[in-house]
Design an enzyme around this catalytic site. Sequence first.
Site, PDB file in Angstrom:
ATOM      1  N   GLU A  25      16.378 -39.622  40.965  1.00  0.00           N
ATOM      2  CA  GLU A  25      15.111 -39.248  41.620  1.00  0.00           C
ATOM      3  C   GLU A  25      14.243 -38.378  40.713  1.00  0.00           C
ATOM      4  O   GLU A  25      13.054 -38.243  40.948  1.00  0.00           O
ATOM      5  CB  GLU A  25      15.378 -38.525  42.940  1.00  0.00           C
ATOM      6  CG  GLU A  25      16.309 -37.315  42.880  1.00  0.00           C
ATOM      7  CD  GLU A  25      15.785 -36.122  42.133  1.00  0.00           C
ATOM      8  OE1 GLU A  25      14.589 -35.826  42.288  1.00  0.00           O
ATOM      9  OE2 GLU A  25      16.563 -35.493  41.392  1.00  0.00           O
TER      10      GLU A  25
ATOM     11  N   LYS B 245      18.855 -41.926  29.793  1.00  0.00           N
ATOM     12  CA  LYS B 245      17.677 -42.434  30.467  1.00  0.00           C
ATOM     13  C   LYS B 245      16.577 -42.615  29.426  1.00  0.00           C
ATOM     14  O   LYS B 245      16.630 -42.026  28.355  1.00  0.00           O
ATOM     15  CB  LYS B 245      17.264 -41.536  31.621  1.00  0.00           C
ATOM     16  CG  LYS B 245      17.118 -40.072  31.323  1.00  0.00           C
ATOM     17  CD  LYS B 245      16.956 -39.317  32.648  1.00  0.00           C
ATOM     18  CE  LYS B 245      16.530 -37.890  32.421  1.00  0.00           C
ATOM     19  NZ  LYS B 245      17.652 -36.946  32.552  1.00  0.00           N
TER      20      LYS B 245
ATOM     21  N   LYS C 207      22.493 -30.408  23.050  1.00  0.00           N
ATOM     22  CA  LYS C 207      23.339 -31.312  23.817  1.00  0.00           C
ATOM     23  C   LYS C 207      24.163 -32.162  22.860  1.00  0.00           C
ATOM     24  O   LYS C 207      23.640 -32.656  21.863  1.00  0.00           O
ATOM     25  CB  LYS C 207      22.440 -32.214  24.678  1.00  0.00           C
ATOM     26  CG  LYS C 207      23.229 -33.079  25.635  1.00  0.00           C
ATOM     27  CD  LYS C 207      22.330 -33.707  26.668  1.00  0.00           C
ATOM     28  CE  LYS C 207      21.597 -34.870  26.088  1.00  0.00           C
ATOM     29  NZ  LYS C 207      21.188 -35.847  27.073  1.00  0.00           N
TER      30      LYS C 207
ATOM     31  N   ASP D 151       8.583 -37.066  29.403  1.00  0.00           N
ATOM     32  CA  ASP D 151       8.834 -35.627  29.284  1.00  0.00           C
ATOM     33  C   ASP D 151       9.091 -35.184  27.853  1.00  0.00           C
ATOM     34  O   ASP D 151       8.950 -35.966  26.904  1.00  0.00           O
ATOM     35  CB  ASP D 151       9.996 -35.228  30.197  1.00  0.00           C
ATOM     36  CG  ASP D 151      11.334 -35.717  29.673  1.00  0.00           C
ATOM     37  OD1 ASP D 151      11.350 -36.756  28.997  1.00  0.00           O
ATOM     38  OD2 ASP D 151      12.354 -35.056  29.938  1.00  0.00           O
TER      39      ASP D 151
ATOM     40  N   SER E 296      14.393 -30.681  27.066  1.00  0.00           N
ATOM     41  CA  SER E 296      13.844 -31.735  27.915  1.00  0.00           C
ATOM     42  C   SER E 296      12.516 -31.361  28.556  1.00  0.00           C
ATOM     43  O   SER E 296      11.570 -31.026  27.874  1.00  0.00           O
ATOM     44  CB  SER E 296      14.888 -32.106  28.955  1.00  0.00           C
ATOM     45  OG  SER E 296      14.494 -33.244  29.639  1.00  0.00           O
ATOM     46  N   HIS E 297      12.465 -31.366  29.894  1.00  0.00           N
ATOM     47  CA  HIS E 297      11.204 -31.120  30.596  1.00  0.00           C
ATOM     48  C   HIS E 297      10.918 -29.625  30.751  1.00  0.00           C
ATOM     49  O   HIS E 297       9.896 -29.250  31.308  1.00  0.00           O
ATOM     50  CB  HIS E 297      11.261 -31.768  31.975  1.00  0.00           C
ATOM     51  CG  HIS E 297      12.387 -31.213  32.805  1.00  0.00           C
ATOM     52  ND1 HIS E 297      13.689 -31.555  32.555  1.00  0.00           N
ATOM     53  CD2 HIS E 297      12.399 -30.318  33.808  1.00  0.00           C
ATOM     54  CE1 HIS E 297      14.468 -30.892  33.391  1.00  0.00           C
ATOM     55  NE2 HIS E 297      13.706 -30.130  34.173  1.00  0.00           N
TER      56      HIS E 297
ATOM     57  N   ASP F  81      13.034 -38.918  27.821  1.00  0.00           N
ATOM     58  CA  ASP F  81      13.970 -39.695  28.641  1.00  0.00           C
ATOM     59  C   ASP F  81      13.484 -39.878  30.081  1.00  0.00           C
ATOM     60  O   ASP F  81      14.024 -40.697  30.816  1.00  0.00           O
ATOM     61  CB  ASP F  81      15.390 -39.115  28.596  1.00  0.00           C
ATOM     62  CG  ASP F  81      15.471 -37.672  29.028  1.00  0.00           C
ATOM     63  OD1 ASP F  81      14.411 -37.073  29.315  1.00  0.00           O
ATOM     64  OD2 ASP F  81      16.596 -37.132  29.077  1.00  0.00           O
ATOM     65  N   ARG F  82      12.459 -39.127  30.483  1.00  0.00           N
ATOM     66  CA  ARG F  82      11.936 -39.313  31.843  1.00  0.00           C
ATOM     67  C   ARG F  82      10.665 -40.138  31.818  1.00  0.00           C
ATOM     68  O   ARG F  82       9.985 -40.208  30.793  1.00  0.00           O
ATOM     69  CB  ARG F  82      11.597 -37.959  32.471  1.00  0.00           C
ATOM     70  CG  ARG F  82      12.800 -37.085  32.674  1.00  0.00           C
ATOM     71  CD  ARG F  82      12.410 -35.861  33.462  1.00  0.00           C
ATOM     72  NE  ARG F  82      13.591 -35.038  33.677  1.00  0.00           N
ATOM     73  CZ  ARG F  82      13.726 -34.189  34.676  1.00  0.00           C
ATOM     74  NH1 ARG F  82      12.758 -34.028  35.558  1.00  0.00           N
ATOM     75  NH2 ARG F  82      14.827 -33.487  34.807  1.00  0.00           N
TER      76      ARG F  82
ATOM     77  N   ASP G  84      11.630 -34.676  25.855  1.00  0.00           N
ATOM     78  CA  ASP G  84      12.500 -35.438  24.961  1.00  0.00           C
ATOM     79  C   ASP G  84      12.430 -36.948  25.205  1.00  0.00           C
ATOM     80  O   ASP G  84      13.234 -37.700  24.662  1.00  0.00           O
ATOM     81  CB  ASP G  84      13.945 -34.943  25.089  1.00  0.00           C
ATOM     82  CG  ASP G  84      14.499 -35.099  26.495  1.00  0.00           C
ATOM     83  OD1 ASP G  84      13.710 -35.070  27.452  1.00  0.00           O
ATOM     84  OD2 ASP G  84      15.726 -35.249  26.638  1.00  0.00           O
TER      85      ASP G  84
ATOM     86  N   ARG H  82      17.449 -26.985  45.112  1.00  0.00           N
ATOM     87  CA  ARG H  82      16.740 -28.237  45.345  1.00  0.00           C
ATOM     88  C   ARG H  82      17.121 -28.760  46.725  1.00  0.00           C
ATOM     89  O   ARG H  82      18.313 -28.841  47.046  1.00  0.00           O
ATOM     90  CB  ARG H  82      17.103 -29.279  44.295  1.00  0.00           C
ATOM     91  CG  ARG H  82      16.858 -28.841  42.851  1.00  0.00           C
ATOM     92  CD  ARG H  82      16.723 -30.073  41.949  1.00  0.00           C
ATOM     93  NE  ARG H  82      16.851 -29.774  40.540  1.00  0.00           N
ATOM     94  CZ  ARG H  82      15.873 -29.248  39.790  1.00  0.00           C
ATOM     95  NH1 ARG H  82      14.708 -28.946  40.329  1.00  0.00           N
ATOM     96  NH2 ARG H  82      16.071 -29.031  38.494  1.00  0.00           N
TER      97      ARG H  82
END
Length: 548
Positions: free
Chosen positions: A369, A381, A131, A282, A118-119, A286-287, A284, A501
């Site tokens: 978020e 997403k 995944k 991003d 991903s990111h 999805d963002r 992959d 976080r």
Amino acid sequence: MDISSVPIKPFPDQRPGTSGLRKKVSVFRQPGYVEAFVQSTFDALPEAVGEGVAGKTLVLGGDGRFFAAEAAQTTIRVAAANGVGRLLVGRGGLLSTPAASALIRQNRAFGGIILSASHNPGGPDGDFGIKYNVANGGPAPERVTEAIFRYSQQIAAYRTIKAPPLPLDRLGIYQLAGLTVEIVDPVADYAALMEQIFDFDRIRDLFRSGFRFRFDAMHAVTGPYAVEIFERRLGAAPGTAVNAEPLPDFGGHHPDPNPLHAAALVAAMMAPNGPDFGAASDGDGDRNMVVGRGCVIGPSDSLAILAANARLVPWFEEGLPGVARSMPTSRAVDRVAAALGIDCYETPTGWKYFGSLLDAGRIKLCGEESAGTSSDHIREKDGVWAVLFWLNILAARREPAAAILADHWRRFGRDFYARHDYEALASDRAARLIDRLRDALPTLPGRRFGAFTIARADEFAYTDPVDGSISAGQGIRVEFAEGGRIVYRLSGTGTEGATLRVYLERFEPDPVRHAVAAEVALAPLAAAGAALAEIEAMVGRSQPSVIV
Ligand code: VG1
Ligand code: CO
């Protein structure tokens, strides 16, 4: 073709996190590591979902990052040896995560394997990930990922075949033992789905009127999707999609669409004669990050704005039955849901928790978020979808994005929001910080930090309202009597030590104060948050590594 069973010892670290198994490339490159995880996944499925992969159709693709080509060939061989019937593979091994989800659903496949971190950064010293997605197109739920982990800890052997690598760069059909491998166009079906959801004619009119758009694919997977959809089908100017060629090392950049890593896009959007609208996605796909001229639109606000304007999109013509957000996401969308009189669900962090609500038709829109938004069209997403949603709204309202944002705050109030990340912490110290907060929970109400008095504090646990499954330990929540909320949790996607976080938010109803910068508006709350958790004493950091 001879199928062999190769003895192997369990790898102790194959527990999937927030979004699949994510590790350094060097970890995945250990002999048998990929094979062991894929085999454990196949071994776990009969118990976890009631059926195994024999004779079934699976989807395979990823973001094309370093090591993906090798991992794809390895996965194909293990799939063949395990009797998978048919494997749909995106050309070049490429499939954005949302396109993979769509392909699983369109083909009624049994599941899919997505090769991506991903990111997270790529390259030989970067990260890789695997995944597993289930038949609804969504990430395997916790019950399944836990079963995969359990099987990975008992694995004695994996099955594979000896076969030369398949030429994944050309469309075609190949036979491998009993497996049929179909190399498919990664973009076509996804683009067709987008045409069913949005008002393409209206968006075409917008571009014809001279509207200027810039989409930064960050040399990750969405480039080909953006060129086909924005430029070819919607008529945006050639060159609208920048950094559109997927590269194994993402051009040396970090494919995380936030103002820090997409700084060039933000700079272009802040220029006086910059484009009318900007966006990025991003690794992959999805963002999404959306940027109006002169203003970055935060993901929590974006979700709320999409909810408030959903009826402008043909897919949502009849309105929304309900919405959902991950727990640390700001409560901006809750205000919209309340105004619309619809349900708003609060789920743990990670897309896998939205699946049952979407399947049951309780929600049609949800988001996080962390720049993830999507709907019931798939079970992931979806970056390009979110950008099209914004373009559809802009085409219908014909107002600048900044004006739509300001108008939204005037109607609903503004939820100031920020996330402070403390990266690469010693894992034991980060865990101790959370443990201490948990232990202190009963004593927190009534305590004061600066101008803030704690009203409530708990550890978030979630009971899925559809299937009743329980997920505990999902983050420490602290609410203040003066308004405002702080959430503390540890990341489940990092590959180096631990990431803490800290999510900060404060509601401001008064429009006079809406233009204040978030970091200014949240500074007192941030100080209270650092003091409350004794961050410096506990993990030795006086400042976050990143603020988003
Ligand atoms: C992060 C985000 C979470 C997101 C996940 C996967 O997880 O906080 O909201 O779903 O990444 O996103 P964590 O556990 O590190 O906070 V992606 O784009 O990596 O699939
Ligand atoms: Co992603």
